[in-house]
Design a protein around this motif. Structure first.
Motif, mmCIF file in Angstrom:
data_model
loop_
_atom_site.group_PDB
_atom_site.id
_atom_site.type_symbol
_atom_site.label_atom_id
_atom_site.label_comp_id
_atom_site.label_asym_id
_atom_site.label_seq_id
_atom_site.Cartn_x
_atom_site.Cartn_y
_atom_site.Cartn_z
ATOM 1 N N PHE A 1 0.836 -1.204 0.000
ATOM 2 C CA PHE A 1 0.000 0.000 0.000
ATOM 3 C C PHE A 1 0.873 1.258 0.000
ATOM 4 O O PHE A 1 0.641 2.194 -0.768
ATOM 5 C CB PHE A 1 -0.933 -0.003 1.210
ATOM 6 N N VAL A 2 1.881 1.265 0.868
ATOM 7 C CA VAL A 2 2.765 2.437 0.983
ATOM 8 C C VAL A 2 3.510 2.673 -0.332
ATOM 9 O O VAL A 2 3.587 3.814 -0.820
ATOM 10 C CB VAL A 2 3.759 2.263 2.155
ATOM 11 N N LYS A 3 4.041 1.603 -0.934
ATOM 12 C CA LYS A 3 4.757 1.752 -2.210
ATOM 13 C C LYS A 3 3.846 2.263 -3.320
ATOM 14 O O LYS A 3 4.229 3.113 -4.129
ATOM 15 C CB LYS A 3 5.372 0.410 -2.618
ATOM 16 N N GLN A 4 2.625 1.744 -3.341
ATOM 17 C CA GLN A 4 1.660 2.141 -4.361
ATOM 18 C C GLN A 4 1.287 3.620 -4.249
ATOM 19 O O GLN A 4 0.987 4.267 -5.258
ATOM 20 C CB GLN A 4 0.400 1.271 -4.229
ATOM 21 N N HIS A 5 1.331 4.133 -3.029
ATOM 22 C CA HIS A 5 0.887 5.512 -2.791
ATOM 23 C C HIS A 5 2.051 6.460 -2.469
ATOM 24 O O HIS A 5 1.855 7.496 -1.845
ATOM 25 C CB HIS A 5 -0.139 5.543 -1.655
ATOM 26 N N THR A 6 3.265 6.086 -2.906
ATOM 27 C CA THR A 6 4.434 6.949 -2.682
ATOM 28 C C THR A 6 5.137 7.219 -4.008
ATOM 29 O O THR A 6 5.401 6.296 -4.781
ATOM 30 C CB THR A 6 5.425 6.287 -1.693
ATOM 31 N N ARG A 7 5.421 8.480 -4.273
ATOM 32 C CA ARG A 7 6.148 8.874 -5.479
ATOM 33 C C ARG A 7 7.345 9.729 -5.079
ATOM 34 O O ARG A 7 7.190 10.740 -4.380
ATOM 35 C CB ARG A 7 5.236 9.687 -6.421
ATOM 36 N N LYS A 8 8.539 9.299 -5.517
ATOM 37 C CA LYS A 8 9.781 10.018 -5.224
ATOM 38 C C LYS A 8 9.927 10.312 -3.722
ATOM 39 O O LYS A 8 10.283 11.415 -3.318
ATOM 40 C CB LYS A 8 9.835 11.315 -6.024
ATOM 41 N N GLY A 9 9.633 9.291 -2.925
ATOM 42 C CA GLY A 9 9.828 9.411 -1.482
ATOM 43 C C GLY A 9 8.748 10.187 -0.760
ATOM 44 O O GLY A 9 8.829 10.378 0.468
ATOM 45 N N LYS A 10 7.723 10.631 -1.519
ATOM 46 C CA LYS A 10 6.660 11.419 -0.894
ATOM 47 C C LYS A 10 5.329 10.665 -0.986
ATOM 48 O O LYS A 10 4.795 10.457 -2.077
ATOM 49 C CB LYS A 10 6.536 12.774 -1.583
ATOM 50 N N PRO A 11 4.762 10.265 0.156
ATOM 51 C CA PRO A 11 3.474 9.561 0.136
ATOM 52 C C PRO A 11 2.326 10.523 -0.155
ATOM 53 O O PRO A 11 2.421 11.726 0.111
ATOM 54 C CB PRO A 11 3.359 8.999 1.559
ATOM 55 N N ASP A 12 1.228 9.999 -0.738
ATOM 56 C CA ASP A 12 0.064 10.846 -1.011
ATOM 57 C C ASP A 12 -0.900 10.870 0.188
ATOM 58 O O ASP A 12 -2.047 11.285 0.059
ATOM 59 C CB ASP A 12 -0.653 10.407 -2.289
#
Length: 326
Positions: free
Chosen positions: A230-241
């Motif tokens: 879940f965390v990987k899916q909702h994280t881009r360039k080290g910044k979670p959504d």
């Protein structure tokens, strides 16, 4: 052999006063202390078999829990045993391991052993068959039968978690939960959380990890993977959504804490995290994370108090609710 008369003479009170203290009846605090001091000093031993035969009681109670290794359940049982002991009761501790057949067996065993009452945590779909034969107090679970439920204010706990994170600046919240969908008070944690977010016009979503049917070790591995995905899916360039997570238990909160740290996500700078239960680290005595604290000791003591009242035939409210704190 020390007798009740010896205790009365040493304490300077009537035999009837000693009898009331032994049987948990009301006496003045001054006389109670005198009697208890004399009992300790003289080494008086209460004959529970004779006492039970006379009063038609066994002075035993059953405590039935899904998994004694669960940190919250084990702490609750710890305080339950102390409260029962103070009232002169021994307990049968029954660990069902989330097994419906085993839980049913323990309920029947409790009746066969003529326990005076049962305190339970049950997440099985099948209703307990013994409530008409022995008084039962349930933690969190709703039953159709006349079984009284004790709980903390789970709905307000969810509200508190949302309020604290929103006050701290969070605007994208996630509720992560696991466990039974059977009617019970713990389901209100997520409802209170979602309702408060809606009231404040804050976006929130839920990640449900499934019912707890595996062992606690297997569940941890499964939940770690699902949360990490879940965390990987909702994280881009080290910044979670997302910037705030509320978990239905501190045990889950600990897993989330570990996963976020492994992904290089800072708590609370990037993501605020709030658990639920109020568990303490056994080594430091500190809370393991920010949390909604259930009054575990008070829940245990009140459970015993309510059960003793039911044993006397007193009508108990369907739900007894205690407050939570952040």
């Amino acid at each position: 052999m020390v007798t009740i008369k010896d205790v009365a003479q040493d304490a300077g009170v009537a035999v009837g006063t000693v009898s009331k203290v032994i049987n948990g009846q009301h006496v003045s605090e001054k006389n109670r202390k005198k009697v208890e001091d004399s009992i300790r000093k003289l080494g008086y031993q209460i004959n529970y078999y004779a006492k039970g035969f006379k009063m038609q009681k066994t002075f035993t109670a059953a405590v039935i829990v899904p998994d004694v290794r669960n940190p919250f359940f084990s702490e609750w049982v710890y305080y339950l045993e102390q409260a029962f002991f103070r009232h002169g009761y021994k307990i049968f501790l029954c660990n069902t391991q989330e097994d419906g057949e085993k839980e049913e067996y323990y309920f029947k065993m409790a009746v066969q052993n003529k326990v005076d009452g049962i305190v339970c945590i049950s997440y099985q779909e099948k209703e307990t068959p013994v409530s008409e034969m022995v008084p039962v107090i349930s933690l969190d679970r709703h039953f159709e039968q006349r079984i009284s439920c004790i709980c903390s204010d789970n709905y307000h706990g969810g509200e508190l978690a949302a309020m604290k994170m929103i006050e701290g600046g969070s605007r994208e919240l996630v509720y992560i939960r696991s466990g039974s969908m059977i009617s019970g008070e713990t389901l209100k944690r997520g409802i209170g959380f979602a309702d408060y977010c809606k009231k404040k016009k804050i976006h929130c979503r839920e990640l449900f990890l499934g019912e707890e049917k595996e062992s606690i070790q297997k569940r941890r591995k499964l939940y770690e993977k699902e949360i990490r995905d879940f965390v990987k899916q909702h994280t881009r360039k080290g910044k979670p959504d997302f910037d705030g997570i509320y978990t239905s238990t501190d045990w889950l909160g600990g897993i989330v804490l570990s996963v976020l740290s492994s992904q290089g996500i800072s708590i609370p700078d990037q993501v605020q995290l709030v658990g639920h239960d109020g568990l303490l680290d056994q080594a430091s005595g500190e809370y393991i994370l920010s949390t909604i604290v259930q009054p575990v000791k008070e829940l245990a003591e009140k459970s015993v108090e309510l059960l003793l009242e039911k044993m006397k035939g007193t009508e108990i409210e369907p739900i007894t609710m205690l407050p939570v704190t952040f």
